[in-house]
Scaffold this motif. Structure first.
Motif, short mmCIF file in Angstrom:
data_model
loop_
_atom_site.label_atom_id
_atom_site.label_comp_id
_atom_site.label_asym_id
_atom_site.label_seq_id
_atom_site.Cartn_x
_atom_site.Cartn_y
_atom_site.Cartn_z
N SER A 25 0.80 -1.22 -0.06
CA SER A 25 0.01 0.03 -0.05
C SER A 25 0.93 1.26 0.03
CB SER A 25 -1.07 0.15 1.23
OG SER A 25 -1.79 -0.91 1.17
N PHE A 26 1.91 1.21 0.45
CA PHE A 26 2.79 2.39 0.56
C PHE A 26 3.68 2.47 -0.60
CE2 PHE A 26 1.24 2.60 4.90
CZ PHE A 26 1.16 4.06 5.13
N GLN A 27 3.67 1.69 -1.47
CA GLN A 27 4.53 1.99 -2.82
C GLN A 27 4.23 3.13 -3.35
OE1 GLN A 27 7.08 -0.10 -3.69
NE2 GLN A 27 6.95 -0.95 -1.98
N SER A 28 3.01 3.51 -3.24
CA SER A 28 2.49 4.84 -4.25
C SER A 28 3.20 5.87 -3.40
CB SER A 28 1.10 4.86 -4.52
OG SER A 28 0.47 4.79 -3.11
N GLU A 29 3.20 5.81 -2.10
CA GLU A 29 3.73 6.84 -1.31
C GLU A 29 5.18 7.34 -1.71
OE1 GLU A 29 1.97 9.40 0.88
OE2 GLU A 29 0.36 8.74 -0.37
N ALA A 30 5.84 6.20 -1.66
CA ALA A 30 7.26 6.11 -1.72
C ALA A 30 7.49 6.64 -3.17
CB ALA A 30 7.65 4.57 -1.82
N ALA A 31 6.83 6.39 -3.97
CA ALA A 31 7.04 6.90 -5.69
C ALA A 31 6.84 8.31 -5.51
CB ALA A 31 5.99 6.02 -6.47
N LEU A 32 5.80 8.76 -4.91
CA LEU A 32 5.44 10.23 -4.81
C LEU A 32 6.62 11.13 -4.25
CD1 LEU A 32 3.11 12.05 -5.35
CD2 LEU A 32 2.37 11.71 -2.75
N TYR A 33 7.30 10.63 -3.39
CA TYR A 33 8.49 11.13 -2.60
C TYR A 33 9.70 10.68 -3.15
CZ TYR A 33 4.64 13.04 0.31
OH TYR A 33 3.35 13.53 0.72
N GLY A 34 10.01 9.72 -3.95
CA GLY A 34 11.16 9.37 -4.55
C GLY A 34 11.91 8.95 -3.40
N ASN A 35 11.33 8.16 -2.49
CA ASN A 35 11.92 7.80 -1.38
C ASN A 35 11.43 6.40 -0.89
OD1 ASN A 35 13.14 7.11 1.12
ND2 ASN A 35 12.53 9.33 2.08
N TYR A 36 12.21 5.45 -1.22
CA TYR A 36 11.71 3.89 -0.91
C TYR A 36 12.26 3.50 0.49
CZ TYR A 36 9.60 3.88 -5.32
OH TYR A 36 8.61 4.00 -6.52
N ARG A 37 12.66 4.39 1.36
CA ARG A 37 13.16 4.45 2.81
C ARG A 37 12.08 4.69 3.69
NH1 ARG A 37 15.96 0.31 3.65
NH2 ARG A 37 17.06 1.33 5.64
N ILE A 38 10.82 5.15 3.10
CA ILE A 38 9.91 5.66 4.19
C ILE A 38 9.59 4.80 5.36
CG2 ILE A 38 8.94 7.35 2.59
CD1 ILE A 38 6.62 5.39 2.22
N LEU A 85 -2.23 4.13 8.41
CA LEU A 85 -3.57 3.65 7.66
C LEU A 85 -3.26 3.31 6.22
CD1 LEU A 85 -6.82 3.77 7.63
CD2 LEU A 85 -6.54 5.86 7.05
N CYS A 86 -3.71 1.97 6.05
CA CYS A 86 -3.49 1.68 4.49
C CYS A 86 -4.61 0.67 4.33
CB CYS A 86 -2.17 0.90 4.42
SG CYS A 86 -1.93 -0.42 5.56
N VAL A 87 -4.83 0.88 3.17
CA VAL A 87 -6.00 -0.03 2.31
C VAL A 87 -5.41 -0.82 1.04
CG1 VAL A 87 -8.16 -0.07 1.04
CG2 VAL A 87 -7.97 1.23 3.21
N HIS A 88 -5.64 -2.11 0.65
CA HIS A 88 -5.32 -2.52 -0.27
C HIS A 88 -5.69 -1.57 -1.63
CE1 HIS A 88 -4.42 -5.34 -3.46
NE2 HIS A 88 -3.98 -6.18 -2.66
N PRO A 89 -4.57 -1.65 -2.46
CA PRO A 89 -4.64 -0.48 -3.78
C PRO A 89 -6.10 -0.78 -4.45
CG PRO A 89 -2.39 -0.92 -3.46
CD PRO A 89 -3.09 -2.14 -2.54
N ARG A 90 -6.23 -2.20 -4.62
CA ARG A 90 -7.66 -2.47 -5.52
C ARG A 90 -8.85 -2.15 -4.80
NH1 ARG A 90 -6.55 -7.74 -3.19
NH2 ARG A 90 -8.42 -8.56 -2.18
N LEU A 91 -8.82 -1.73 -3.54
CA LEU A 91 -10.12 -1.46 -2.69
C LEU A 91 -10.10 -0.29 -2.21
CD1 LEU A 91 -10.31 -4.84 -0.64
CD2 LEU A 91 -11.84 -4.11 -2.61
N GLN A 92 -9.05 0.68 -2.70
CA GLN A 92 -9.17 2.23 -2.19
C GLN A 92 -10.18 2.78 -2.79
OE1 GLN A 92 -5.06 3.73 -2.91
NE2 GLN A 92 -4.17 2.30 -1.42
N GLY A 93 -10.66 3.89 -2.19
CA GLY A 93 -11.76 4.65 -2.81
C GLY A 93 -13.24 4.11 -2.29
N HIS A 94 -13.23 3.10 -1.68
CA HIS A 94 -14.45 2.52 -1.08
C HIS A 94 -15.30 2.58 0.18
CE1 HIS A 94 -14.73 0.46 -5.21
NE2 HIS A 94 -13.67 0.39 -5.03
N GLY A 95 -14.36 3.85 0.86
CA GLY A 95 -14.80 3.97 2.34
C GLY A 95 -14.06 3.17 3.33
N ILE A 96 -13.18 2.34 2.86
CA ILE A 96 -12.76 1.37 3.93
C ILE A 96 -11.75 2.23 4.67
CG2 ILE A 96 -11.03 -0.54 4.35
CD1 ILE A 96 -12.28 -1.60 1.59
N GLY A 97 -10.98 3.07 4.36
CA GLY A 97 -10.19 4.00 5.27
C GLY A 97 -10.84 4.86 6.11
#
Length: 165
Positions: A25-38, A85-97
């Protein structure tokens, strides 16, 4: 026929699934910041196990699969700190968070007497900021994560729970 997502307290047996979900789930955040050591990408399984045993950890399940997770812990002044807080990428946007936030906020208030909630997210994480603001959090400051990412700190008083819709 589809299954419903259920929300419940995490168990010791969930730690490995939580860690794998967090990493995905946090891969997209890491990509957003160019930091895979978050922090969520470098956390150890033993550390997740310790959090599940010590803190208020809530999961979302689809059948036996953990598809969402959030952690909370109470500070000395009644402030509850919510994180990862994380939600599986395939289920994001459905109110689970929002459902996970509601559940951890309720548990922290009812079981631990939290009077306020605090969380943080990266300054470029617009989706996260939209969710947090939609459920009542307001920006109270900025910080820098131990991983170097500039963070926005948000808070809200206890009793103003996240909407589950």
């Amino acid at each position: 026929m589809g299954m419903s997502v259920t929300i419940s307290a995490a168990t010791e047996q969930d730690a490995e699934q939580i860690l794998k979900l967090q990493y995905l789930s946090f891969q997209s955040e890491a990509a957003l910041y160019g930091n895979y050591r978050i922090d969520p990408l470098v956390q150890s399984l033993d550390s997740v196990r310790e959090e599940v045993a010590r803190d208020c950890v809530v999961v979302a399940r689809l059948g036996e699969e953990v598809v969402g997770s959030v952690r909370g812990r109470l500070g000395e002044d009644g402030t509850a700190f919510i994180g990862k807080l994380c939600v599986h990428p395939r289920l994001q946007g459905h109110g689970i968070g929002a459902r996970l936030l509601r559940a951890v906020e309720a548990a922290l208030t009812e079981q631990h007497g939290a009077t306020r909630f605090r969380l943080h997210t990266g300054h470029r994480s617009e989706g996260n900021l939209r969710l947090y603001r939609r459920v009542g959090y307001e920006t109270v400051g900025t910080d820098q994560g131990s991983d170097g990412v500039p963070m926005i700190v948000l808070e809200k008083p206890a009793g103003t729970y996240a909407q589950t819709a």
